[in-house]
Motif scaffolding. Structure first.
Motif, PDB file in Angstrom:
ATOM      1  N   ILE A   1     -13.678   5.523   0.139  1.00 44.03           N
ATOM      2  CA  ILE A   1     -13.692   5.404   1.596  1.00 44.03           C
ATOM      3  C   ILE A   1     -12.864   4.198   2.036  1.00 44.03           C
ATOM      4  CG2 ILE A   1     -15.155   4.945   3.605  1.00 44.03           C
ATOM      5  CD1 ILE A   1     -15.374   7.790   2.581  1.00 44.03           C
ATOM      6  N   GLY A   2     -12.945   3.092   1.291  1.00 43.46           N
ATOM      7  CA  GLY A   2     -12.148   1.914   1.631  1.00 43.46           C
ATOM      8  C   GLY A   2     -10.658   2.214   1.582  1.00 43.46           C
ATOM      9  N   HIS A   3     -10.226   2.976   0.553  1.00 48.56           N
ATOM     10  CA  HIS A   3      -8.822   3.358   0.457  1.00 48.56           C
ATOM     11  C   HIS A   3      -8.437   4.259   1.628  1.00 48.56           C
ATOM     12  CE1 HIS A   3      -5.445   5.914  -0.988  1.00 48.56           C
ATOM     13  NE2 HIS A   3      -5.003   4.757  -1.451  1.00 48.56           N
ATOM     14  N   ALA A   4      -9.313   5.189   1.990  1.00 44.72           N
ATOM     15  CA  ALA A   4      -9.041   6.081   3.110  1.00 44.72           C
ATOM     16  C   ALA A   4      -8.906   5.300   4.415  1.00 44.72           C
ATOM     17  CB  ALA A   4     -10.155   7.128   3.229  1.00 44.72           C
ATOM     18  N   CYS A   5      -9.732   4.293   4.609  1.00 44.49           N
ATOM     19  CA  CYS A   5      -9.649   3.465   5.823  1.00 44.49           C
ATOM     20  C   CYS A   5      -8.277   2.813   5.940  1.00 44.49           C
ATOM     21  CB  CYS A   5     -10.745   2.404   5.819  1.00 44.49           C
ATOM     22  SG  CYS A   5     -12.399   3.030   6.156  1.00 44.49           S
ATOM     23  N   ARG A   6      -7.779   2.284   4.838  1.00 49.79           N
ATOM     24  CA  ARG A   6      -6.469   1.633   4.870  1.00 49.79           C
ATOM     25  C   ARG A   6      -5.373   2.646   5.197  1.00 49.79           C
ATOM     26  NH1 ARG A   6      -8.939  -1.008   0.474  1.00 49.79           N
ATOM     27  NH2 ARG A   6      -7.870   0.282  -1.068  1.00 49.79           N
ATOM     28  N   MET A   7      -5.471   3.855   4.621  1.00 53.79           N
ATOM     29  CA  MET A   7      -4.463   4.872   4.882  1.00 53.79           C
ATOM     30  C   MET A   7      -4.533   5.356   6.334  1.00 53.79           C
ATOM     31  SD  MET A   7      -2.911   5.043   2.038  1.00 53.79           S
ATOM     32  CE  MET A   7      -1.924   6.531   2.149  1.00 53.79           C
ATOM     33  N   LEU A   8      -5.731   5.489   6.874  1.00 52.87           N
ATOM     34  CA  LEU A   8      -5.875   5.902   8.267  1.00 52.87           C
ATOM     35  C   LEU A   8      -5.268   4.874   9.219  1.00 52.87           C
ATOM     36  CD1 LEU A   8      -9.540   7.238   8.114  1.00 52.87           C
ATOM     37  CD2 LEU A   8      -7.525   8.622   8.690  1.00 52.87           C
ATOM     38  N   ALA A   9      -5.423   3.603   8.880  1.00 51.26           N
ATOM     39  CA  ALA A   9      -4.924   2.535   9.748  1.00 51.26           C
ATOM     40  C   ALA A   9      -3.433   2.302   9.583  1.00 51.26           C
ATOM     41  CB  ALA A   9      -5.687   1.241   9.464  1.00 51.26           C
ATOM     42  N   ASP A  10      -2.911   2.509   8.379  1.00 51.93           N
ATOM     43  CA  ASP A  10      -1.540   2.086   8.080  1.00 51.93           C
ATOM     44  C   ASP A  10      -0.529   3.222   8.029  1.00 51.93           C
ATOM     45  OD1 ASP A  10      -2.553  -0.456   7.867  1.00 51.93           O
ATOM     46  OD2 ASP A  10      -2.745  -0.395   5.690  1.00 51.93           O
ATOM     47  N   THR A  11      -0.978   4.479   8.058  1.00 50.98           N
ATOM     48  CA  THR A  11      -0.045   5.599   7.971  1.00 50.98           C
ATOM     49  C   THR A  11      -0.353   6.625   9.052  1.00 50.98           C
ATOM     50  OG1 THR A  11      -1.308   7.128   6.555  1.00 50.98           O
ATOM     51  CG2 THR A  11      -0.159   5.311   5.448  1.00 50.98           C
ATOM     52  N   SER A  12       0.558   7.559   9.219  1.00 54.05           N
ATOM     53  CA  SER A  12       0.339   8.680  10.142  1.00 54.05           C
ATOM     54  C   SER A  12       0.100   9.972   9.378  1.00 54.05           C
ATOM     55  CB  SER A  12       1.556   8.836  11.066  1.00 54.05           C
ATOM     56  OG  SER A  12       2.734   9.039  10.303  1.00 54.05           O
ATOM     57  N   TRP A  13      -0.252   9.863   8.115  1.00 50.38           N
ATOM     58  CA  TRP A  13      -0.484  11.045   7.292  1.00 50.38           C
ATOM     59  C   TRP A  13      -1.655  11.864   7.861  1.00 50.38           C
ATOM     60  CZ3 TRP A  13      -0.302   9.118   1.500  1.00 50.38           C
ATOM     61  CH2 TRP A  13       0.989   8.642   1.235  1.00 50.38           C
ATOM     62  N   PRO A  14      -1.609  13.185   7.682  1.00 54.43           N
ATOM     63  CA  PRO A  14      -2.744  14.018   8.103  1.00 54.43           C
ATOM     64  C   PRO A  14      -4.025  13.635   7.364  1.00 54.43           C
ATOM     65  CG  PRO A  14      -0.807  15.359   7.622  1.00 54.43           C
ATOM     66  CD  PRO A  14      -0.495  13.976   7.146  1.00 54.43           C
ATOM     67  N   VAL A  15      -5.145  13.838   8.027  1.00 55.80           N
ATOM     68  CA  VAL A  15      -6.438  13.498   7.434  1.00 55.80           C
ATOM     69  C   VAL A  15      -6.638  14.240   6.118  1.00 55.80           C
ATOM     70  CG1 VAL A  15      -8.941  13.676   7.725  1.00 55.80           C
ATOM     71  CG2 VAL A  15      -7.512  12.841   9.598  1.00 55.80           C
ATOM     72  N   SER A  16      -6.182  15.483   6.055  1.00 54.73           N
ATOM     73  CA  SER A  16      -6.366  16.261   4.829  1.00 54.73           C
ATOM     74  C   SER A  16      -5.632  15.631   3.654  1.00 54.73           C
ATOM     75  CB  SER A  16      -5.871  17.695   5.039  1.00 54.73           C
ATOM     76  OG  SER A  16      -4.494  17.697   5.392  1.00 54.73           O
ATOM     77  N   VAL A  17      -4.432  15.082   3.910  1.00 48.72           N
ATOM     78  CA  VAL A  17      -3.666  14.428   2.843  1.00 48.72           C
ATOM     79  C   VAL A  17      -4.354  13.135   2.429  1.00 48.72           C
ATOM     80  CG1 VAL A  17      -1.466  13.336   2.259  1.00 48.72           C
ATOM     81  CG2 VAL A  17      -1.495  15.458   3.579  1.00 48.72           C
ATOM     82  N   ILE A  18      -4.821  12.363   3.393  1.00 45.65           N
ATOM     83  CA  ILE A  18      -5.517  11.107   3.088  1.00 45.65           C
ATOM     84  C   ILE A  18      -6.781  11.390   2.286  1.00 45.65           C
ATOM     85  CG2 ILE A  18      -6.814   9.202   4.129  1.00 45.65           C
ATOM     86  CD1 ILE A  18      -4.730   9.162   6.356  1.00 45.65           C
ATOM     87  N   ALA A  19      -7.497  12.446   2.653  1.00 47.10           N
ATOM     88  CA  ALA A  19      -8.708  12.809   1.908  1.00 47.10           C
ATOM     89  C   ALA A  19      -8.366  13.086   0.454  1.00 47.10           C
ATOM     90  CB  ALA A  19      -9.362  14.035   2.545  1.00 47.10           C
ATOM     91  N   SER A  20      -7.329  13.869   0.225  1.00 41.24           N
ATOM     92  CA  SER A  20      -6.933  14.206  -1.146  1.00 41.24           C
ATOM     93  C   SER A  20      -6.471  12.972  -1.908  1.00 41.24           C
ATOM     94  CB  SER A  20      -5.813  15.258  -1.106  1.00 41.24           C
ATOM     95  OG  SER A  20      -5.348  15.541  -2.411  1.00 41.24           O
ATOM     96  N   GLN A  21      -5.682  12.103  -1.251  1.00 47.33           N
ATOM     97  CA  GLN A  21      -5.176  10.891  -1.904  1.00 47.33           C
ATOM     98  C   GLN A  21      -6.290   9.884  -2.185  1.00 47.33           C
ATOM     99  OE1 GLN A  21      -1.902   9.989  -2.838  1.00 47.33           O
ATOM    100  NE2 GLN A  21      -1.456  12.151  -2.541  1.00 47.33           N
ATOM    101  N   SER A  22      -7.415  10.042  -1.528  1.00 50.73           N
ATOM    102  CA  SER A  22      -8.540   9.104  -1.706  1.00 50.73           C
ATOM    103  C   SER A  22      -9.629   9.658  -2.617  1.00 50.73           C
ATOM    104  CB  SER A  22      -9.154   8.764  -0.334  1.00 50.73           C
ATOM    105  OG  SER A  22      -8.181   8.189   0.516  1.00 50.73           O
ATOM    106  N   GLY A  23      -9.395  10.860  -3.175  1.00 50.12           N
ATOM    107  CA  GLY A  23     -10.366  11.395  -4.121  1.00 50.12           C
ATOM    108  C   GLY A  23     -11.318  12.412  -3.553  1.00 50.12           C
ATOM    109  N   PHE A  24     -11.006  12.951  -2.344  1.00 49.35           N
ATOM    110  CA  PHE A  24     -11.862  13.965  -1.710  1.00 49.35           C
ATOM    111  C   PHE A  24     -11.047  15.246  -1.527  1.00 49.35           C
ATOM    112  CE2 PHE A  24     -13.462   9.867  -0.248  1.00 49.35           C
ATOM    113  CZ  PHE A  24     -14.822   9.975  -0.499  1.00 49.35           C
ATOM    114  N   PRO A  25     -11.073  16.163  -2.479  1.00 50.53           N
ATOM    115  CA  PRO A  25     -10.293  17.399  -2.336  1.00 50.53           C
ATOM    116  C   PRO A  25     -10.798  18.295  -1.229  1.00 50.53           C
ATOM    117  CG  PRO A  25     -11.686  17.480  -4.303  1.00 50.53           C
ATOM    118  CD  PRO A  25     -11.769  16.091  -3.778  1.00 50.53           C
TER     119      PRO A  25
END
Length: 338
Positions: free
Chosen positions: A266-290
């Motif tokens: 979740i901490g990694h996802a928070c950083r990606m949500l704040a620092d990128t414009s990637w779709p939530v689905s991509v951030i979820a996958s990159q953070s370990g939530f398929p």
């Protein structure tokens, strides 16, 4: 007469306060902090800025040199409880529980600051073995077996080197830290925790294998949190049973393996949500939530909000790109738990 009686009463109250606090600390289990070294670095420097320093009774297997500035409060090192203020400079030995606690800044218009330097005793001894110029490191470790409190003058001297200690260049930081440690080896300092208290903290504790095995698992999690990790796989990395590994995590980190792994993700996802414009689905996958639905559910459970709402909090702000080696970042093992 009145002044003398008042002084005696104040001394008695102070002794009673410290005695009561020592008893409370003796029955309070310190949290285990997992200190990570950034890639290509042999030391870790943490630049901490906050309105107050919270009470965080914890320990770790590394040596810690901490310079606390613009802060006034109490310092707890083992069984040593003293008031501190100004340029407070302390060396804490491995696995000795410690914390600072302050609600008051000396200058109320500025934050309280702590410059924390972590390093391995084995690393320092190997360096002294290879390079006689760094023999003072060995003397410092011997002197610091129960912790050392240096003078405020020594703290002020170290504070004049903040530019080098907080440099973006790891090599410059290392050079500054080595110079500071070698100079402190020859500097007057007062011992902190009593030997008996230090031995009491270690009495009945396994001889270092629990932190070593936990560190092994934390290293796997840090490197592979975005992958599918099973408890069995992590237990095998620690050469422990799944039940024992979970028990060690609860004892030392205050939560299960699963909860810790989820918090890292979740901490990694928070950083990606704040620092990128990637779709939530991509951030979820990159953070370990398929599974996006599971990601949304887990995120809300931890953050009390949705990923989309969390991202909106940062919309329109000029934010620097996230730097995983930032001197102001900290491993999640001592974050405030829900």
């Amino acid at each position: 007469m009145f002044s003398s009686a008042y002084s005696l009463d104040a001394s008695a109250l102070s002794l009673r306060y410290n005695r009561d606090n020592l008893f409370a600390l003796s029955v309070m289990k310190p949290a285990y902090e997992h200190v990570t070294m950034d890639a290509g670095c042999s030391i870790r420097v943490f630049h901490r800025k906050l309105p107050r320093i919270p009470f965080e009774w914890h320990h770790h297997p590394e040596y810690e040199l901490t310079l606390t500035m613009n802060s006034r409060g109490k310092r707890y090192i083992g069984d040593s409880i003293v008031d501190y203020e100004g340029n407070d400079l302390v060396l804490v030995p491995p696995d000795l529980p410690h914390t600072w606690a302050s609600n008051k800044s000396i200058d109320s218009t500025a934050p309280q600051v702590a410059i924390v330097i972590w390093f391995s005793g084995d690393w320092a001894r190997r360096l002294a073995d290879c390079c006689p110029e760094y023999e003072p490191l060995r003397r410092l470790l011997r002197r610091g077996a129960s912790g050392l409190a240096f003078t405020q003058e020594a703290g002020a001297t170290v504070s004049q080197r903040l530019a080098a200690l907080l440099s973006q260049s790891p090599r410059e930081r290392l050079g500054a830290v080595l110079d500071v440690l070698c100079e402190l080896a020859e500097t007057d300092a007062a011992p902190l925790a009593s030997p008996s208290a230090f031995n009491k903290e270690h009495a009945g504790r396994p001889s270092g294998h629990e932190p070593e095995r936990i560190n092994r698992v934390l290293g796997v999690i840090d490197a592979r949190f975005a992958e599918r990790l099973t408890l069995r796989e992590l237990a095998e990395a620690a050469t422990l049973s799944e039940r024992t590994l979970n028990r060690y995590f609860v004892q030392h980190l205050g939560e299960s393996v699963g909860k810790y792994l989820n918090r890292v993700r979740i901490g990694h996802a928070c950083r990606m949500l704040a620092d990128t414009s990637w779709p939530v689905s991509v951030i979820a996958s990159q953070s370990g939530f398929p599974n996006v639905a599971n990601f949304n559910r887990q995120f809300r459970a931890v953050k009390d909000t949705t990923p989309a709402a969390y991202r909106r909090e940062f919309a329109g702000r000029n934010r620097e790109p996230h730097d995983p080696s930032s001197l102001e970042s900290r491993s999640p093992s001592l974050e405030k738990r829900r």
